[in-house]
Design an enzyme around this catalytic site. Structure first.
Site, PDB file in Angstrom:
ATOM      1  N   GLY A   1     -81.628  31.352 -82.125  1.00 20.50           N
ATOM      2  CA  GLY A   1     -82.824  31.307 -81.279  1.00 20.50           C
ATOM      3  C   GLY A   1     -83.721  32.504 -81.474  1.00 20.50           C
ATOM      4  N   ASN A   2     -83.129  33.674 -81.762  1.00 21.59           N
ATOM      5  CA  ASN A   2     -83.935  34.878 -81.955  1.00 21.59           C
ATOM      6  C   ASN A   2     -84.799  34.794 -83.214  1.00 21.59           C
ATOM      7  OD1 ASN A   2     -83.132  36.473 -79.685  1.00 21.59           O
ATOM      8  ND2 ASN A   2     -81.145  36.705 -80.646  1.00 21.59           N
TER       9      ASN A   2
ATOM     10  N   LYS B   1     -72.590  34.686 -68.173  1.00 24.30           N
ATOM     11  CA  LYS B   1     -73.818  34.646 -68.970  1.00 24.30           C
ATOM     12  C   LYS B   1     -75.040  34.897 -68.080  1.00 24.30           C
ATOM     13  CE  LYS B   1     -76.138  33.635 -72.790  1.00 24.30           C
ATOM     14  NZ  LYS B   1     -76.045  34.434 -74.007  1.00 24.30           N
TER      15      LYS B   1
ATOM     16  N   LYS C   1     -74.035  28.085 -78.869  1.00 24.17           N
ATOM     17  CA  LYS C   1     -74.604  27.123 -79.821  1.00 24.17           C
ATOM     18  C   LYS C   1     -73.766  26.995 -81.098  1.00 24.17           C
ATOM     19  CE  LYS C   1     -77.172  29.346 -83.309  1.00 24.17           C
ATOM     20  NZ  LYS C   1     -76.438  30.595 -83.298  1.00 24.17           N
TER      21      LYS C   1
ATOM     22  N   LYS D   1     -69.518  33.269 -84.236  1.00 16.82           N
ATOM     23  CA  LYS D   1     -69.885  32.583 -85.478  1.00 16.82           C
ATOM     24  C   LYS D   1     -68.657  32.379 -86.353  1.00 16.82           C
ATOM     25  CE  LYS D   1     -74.659  34.237 -85.462  1.00 16.82           C
ATOM     26  NZ  LYS D   1     -74.636  34.428 -84.002  1.00 16.82           N
TER      27      LYS D   1
END
Length: 310
Positions: free
Chosen positions: A10-11, A126, A209, A271
């Site tokens: 997203g960044n 979060k 994600k 990741k």
């Protein structure tokens, strides 16, 4: 030709709609390079800055004289999927047309099933949305929201981050995929829902994600999961004088490094964990972690970090 599921951060999409429009032009060029090489793509993306912006706007509007109703968090996630998907598919379509390629593109607003009994629901971590005073946070906590003090800057709402279990629209995504469409799906980790009394109900949570993308890749039987990040390769002892870049890891090696604390929480660790999950689901599957501008080279084995037992 490979069936690829690609995860964009997203960044990498900018912090405002205008920044994003510009950023996706470069993103689209790299994506179409992969398609031009004969690959079939499903694209997922992060939405941290974008859903934060939407949530902040809704929070601010709710405190204004207009008294706009607060927007539930699942709906904020759906909004981010819609407008990020629009920008991505628009940029990809334009790039395809510029190259004379007739490949359809579609965005699927995607719900992701989570387990109501996931331990994350009992420990929300979060942070989302605006900063509040203690008095404001206490008042809103009466509505069932959970707040935590954030580094002396005030109180922020926190939501759970459960693991994905299933993807509601997987058949729609796979049908489009099999018809040759470039599909944009599971944005921001998906809209989290739980199954209750035979229905899906949205819940306030944020799904990582990378884990959702790995689940999506598994469900559509992809050959390759590509997770794009800010660096070209995964490293151990990152940032230290004896830092070492890694080009290939077996599942066992990647798991050992992760258990040894080599990868940072909230950065490379999820990741690598998602890459391990996908590669371990079926013999022959592999995951690639690299940067967006090096994705094509990574596919050729010239850079990036591959995780697989090949």
């Amino acid at each position: 030709m490979s069936k690829i599921v690609l995860a964009l951060g997203g960044n990498a999409l900018g912090n405002t709609p205008e920044e994003q429009k510009q950023a996706v032009k470069d993103t689209a060029s790299s994506i179409v390079d992969l398609v031009a090489a004969g690959n079939e793509l499903i694209i997922s993306h992060g939405n941290g800055p974008q859903v934060g912006m939407i949530n902040l706007a809704m929070d601010a509007a709710s405190k204004s004289e207009a008294k706009t109703p607060q927007m539930p968090f699942p709906e904020c996630g759906a909004m981010s999927q819609g407008y990020i998907g629009y920008h991505l598919q628009n940029a990809i379509d334009n790039e395809l047309k510029a190259r004379g390629m007739a490949v359809p593109t579609a965005t699927v607003v995607t719900q992701v099933v989570v387990n109501e009994a996931d331990p994350a629901f009992s420990n929300p971590t979060k942070p989302v949305g605006a900063f509040y005073t203690k008095e404001e946070a206490d008042a809103m906590a009466e509505k069932g929201f959970v707040f935590k003090e954030d580094a002396g800057r005030g109180y922020r709402r926190v939501v759970p981050s459960p693991k994905p279990v299933d993807i509601v629209e997987k058949q729609s995504v796979e049908a489009l995929f099999n018809l040759g469409h470039i599909v944009i799906a599971a944005g921001g980790g998906g809209i989290p829902v739980i199954e209750k009394e035979g229905t899906y109900q949205g819940v306030s949570a944020v799904i990582d994600k990378d884990f959702t993308t790995a689940k999506l890749a598994e469900l559509v039987d992809a050959d390759l999961l590509i997770i794009l990040t800010a660096v070209e390769q995964v490293a151990i002892r990152f940032g230290k004088p004896d830092q070492k870049w890694l080009s290939h890891l077996t599942i066992e090696e990647a798991t050992q490094y992760m258990n040894d604390g080599e990868f940072a929480e909230g950065s490379m660790k999820p990741k690598v964990a998602a890459a391990i999950e996908f590669a371990a689901t079926k013999p022959g599957r592999k995951a690639l972690i690299t940067s967006l501008d090096k994705a094509a080279e990574g596919l050729k084995g010239e850079t990036g970090t591959t995780i697989a037992d090949l």
